[in-house]
Design an enzyme around this catalytic site. Structure first.
Site, PDB file in Angstrom:
ATOM      1  N   LYS A 185       0.836  -1.209   0.000  1.00  0.00           N
ATOM      2  CA  LYS A 185       0.000   0.000   0.000  1.00  0.00           C
ATOM      3  C   LYS A 185       0.868   1.255   0.000  1.00  0.00           C
ATOM      4  CE  LYS A 185      -3.764   2.533   0.461  1.00  0.00           C
ATOM      5  NZ  LYS A 185      -3.394   3.827   0.965  1.00  0.00           N
ATOM      6  N   HIS A 188       2.057   1.724  -3.455  1.00  0.00           N
ATOM      7  CA  HIS A 188       0.909   2.243  -4.214  1.00  0.00           C
ATOM      8  C   HIS A 188       0.812   3.752  -4.041  1.00  0.00           C
ATOM      9  CE1 HIS A 188      -3.190   3.847  -4.134  1.00  0.00           C
ATOM     10  NE2 HIS A 188      -3.482   3.010  -5.120  1.00  0.00           N
ATOM     11  N   ASN A 189       0.890   4.218  -2.804  1.00  0.00           N
ATOM     12  CA  ASN A 189       0.766   5.652  -2.548  1.00  0.00           C
ATOM     13  C   ASN A 189       1.943   6.425  -3.136  1.00  0.00           C
ATOM     14  OD1 ASN A 189      -1.441   4.769  -1.086  1.00  0.00           O
ATOM     15  ND2 ASN A 189      -1.072   6.143   0.615  1.00  0.00           N
ATOM     16  N   GLU A 192       1.318   6.754  -6.692  1.00  0.00           N
ATOM     17  CA  GLU A 192       0.268   7.779  -6.802  1.00  0.00           C
ATOM     18  C   GLU A 192       0.881   9.184  -6.785  1.00  0.00           C
ATOM     19  OE1 GLU A 192      -2.890   9.423  -3.596  1.00  0.00           O
ATOM     20  OE2 GLU A 192      -3.047   7.268  -3.995  1.00  0.00           O
TER      21      GLU A 192
END
Length: 484
Positions: A185, A188-189, A192
């Site tokens: 995660k 992922h960020n 992003e």
């Protein structure tokens, strides 16, 4: 007698409330608690009214309302609050019960908490949940890791509430032990951050160099969202650029140009340094936010520091086609770096990550969801040991086809004084990675000169180190060699 709840959730902020409603809509009974108890009553009398949701006024009441093994999901602020709630829950739980942290916790904390709770006979899951408010309600991407024995108990709930791809496959699967879910995660960020910065730089080029209005840029992003760049972030950028303020002007032009960062981007960058992985694009995206925050300084600097004024004399339509290709190629580099970081972490922490599975989990529900991710999934299905996305035949061909356009965009931006840190570092990484010989030989000579750190030779086997008395004044004693 009231029916026992399938799962309990602590923390009724936006994400927590929406996850509860999502679970309930899939047929699960959910018990809820919030430290500020008034929030429980308000929720029960509003959005939760007449639904299969049980309001609890204490943690003890929450736990007592749950089926065994009890599953309690924490949707609270990362850090100290998670540890505090864990300690408050422990006295009410029994062996085999499960605590789930659904916040953006730092993965080392999840590693620590998993070990701590397993030592007490409890199970722990640290799971990334991505998709924002809408995703939480309608179907997020869920990335669970922690105690493997816990997965079978939460799998039906998690996979039923997760987003689904076209064939119905849920954007949720077991990631790995202890901190693996929160690490994925975190990456992922970080990606992003990179995606958003690249889009912002494309916007800046269009605005400053091509002198395009928000309405004109809206049309460009509208077209881009129909091709290779089709994604949630391109889609919302399209919509933002079309949004009008009360006076019918573009609202985006009135928003102050400063941004903060919560920590996940920084954690991703720091992890890359710890693991020795060049995560240049995501790191630049973090620094870009830091630089944007220096608004007052930048305003003063703009009065005394000069640079070239934007002046575009080319064909706008051709340049926009180049910009689309440059954005795609830069995006490939960002994801290549992110997946390389996950591979290094898997080796360091002994996780068995399924990289195609990770790409699939990101296909829907999450902020970076895009058609692009299906190609990443395909790449790792074909070659699970793929060391870098740039070496996959599909991405190699796409980047090769975009390379001339990529260079034209960056050189034009630089010559016109347009700030493009993420675009530039993406190309620099590509040029460094494809180069069989970098100037680190000179760097090693410098280190040996001033610190006797030794070096390897091209005409000798790897692992054999040498020291030179460069000045004739030094001795023959060498320092410890630094081996990457």
């Amino acid at each position: 007698m009231q029916q026992k709840a399938d799962i309990g959730l602590v923390g009724l902020a936006v994400m927590g409330e929406n996850l509860v409603l999502n679970m309930e809509s899939r047929g699960y009974t959910v018990a809820v608690f919030n430290r500020t108890v008034e929030k429980v009553d308000h929720f029960m009398n509003s959005r939760a009214k007449e639904k299969k949701i049980v309001g609890a006024h204490s943690l003890q009441e929450l736990v007592q309302s749950l089926k065994t093994p009890r599953k309690v999901m924490l949707m609270v602020k990362a850090g100290k609050p998670v540890d505090e709630f864990i300690e408050m829950l422990i006295p009410y739980l029994e062996k085999g019960d499960i605590i789930i942290d659904g916040g953006n916790s730092h993965f080392p904390d999840t590693i620590r908490r998993t070990k701590y709770l397993e030592g007490k006979g409890l199970l722990y899951i640290g799971t990334g949940v991505s998709g924002g408010e809408e995703g939480a309600l309608k179907g997020p991407s869920i990335m669970p890791g922690g105690s493997p024995a816990a997965w079978e108990h939460v799998k039906p709930i998690f996979q039923s509430i997760a987003a689904k791809v076209e064939d119905g496959t849920p954007c949720c699967d077991w990631v790995g032990e202890n901190g693996a879910g929160h690490f994925v995660k975190m990456v992922h960020n970080g990606i992003e951050y990179g995606d958003m910065q690249l889009i912002c730089e494309a916007y800046q080029i269009m605005k400053e160099l091509l002198d395009m209005s928000a309405a004109e840029m809206h049309e460009v992003f509208k077209q881009w969202n129909k091709g290779d760049l089709d994604s949630y972030l391109i889609e919302i950028t399209r919509d933002i650029l079309a949004y009008k303020d009360g006076d019918n002007s573009a609202l985006v032009d009135k928003i102050l140009d400063t941004a903060g960062q919560k920590g996940t981007g920084k954690w991703t960058s720091v992890s890359s340094l710890d693991l020795g992985i060049p995560l240049t694009l995501i790191s630049e995206a973090v620094y870009a936010r830091c630089l944007s925050a220096l608004k007052e300084e930048r305003v003063e600097a703009s009065k005394v520091l000069n640079g070239p004024g934007p002046k575009f004399n080319g064909d706008k339509k051709t340049f926009l086609a180049d910009l689309e290709k440059a954005l795609y190629a830069s995006k490939v580099v960002s994801y290549a770096q992110g997946f390389t970081l996950m591979r290094a972490a898997a080796e360091e922490f002994k996780w068995n990550l399924n990289y195609g599975g990770v790409a699939l989990m990101w296909r829907g529900g999450c902020i970076i969801r895009s058609v692009f991710l299906s190609k990443i999934k395909d790449a790792f299905v074909k070659n699970p040991k793929l060391s870098n996305l740039l070496l996959d035949p599909y991405f190699k061909e796409k980047v090769s086809a975009a390379q001339d356009a990529w260079r034209r965009v960056i050189s034009t931006a630089v010559l016109n004084g347009i700030w493009v840190p993420a675009f530039s570092t993406a190309l620099n990484y590509f040029d460094g990675y494809r180069n069989a010989r970098l100037p680190a030989n000179l760097l090693q000579a410098q280190r040996d000169y001033f610190g006797a750190h030794q070096y390897e030779r091209t005409d000798k086997p790897r692992g054999e180190f040498f020291h030179t008395n460069w000045t004739g004044r030094g001795g023959e004693t060498a320092s410890t060699a630094y081996v990457v």
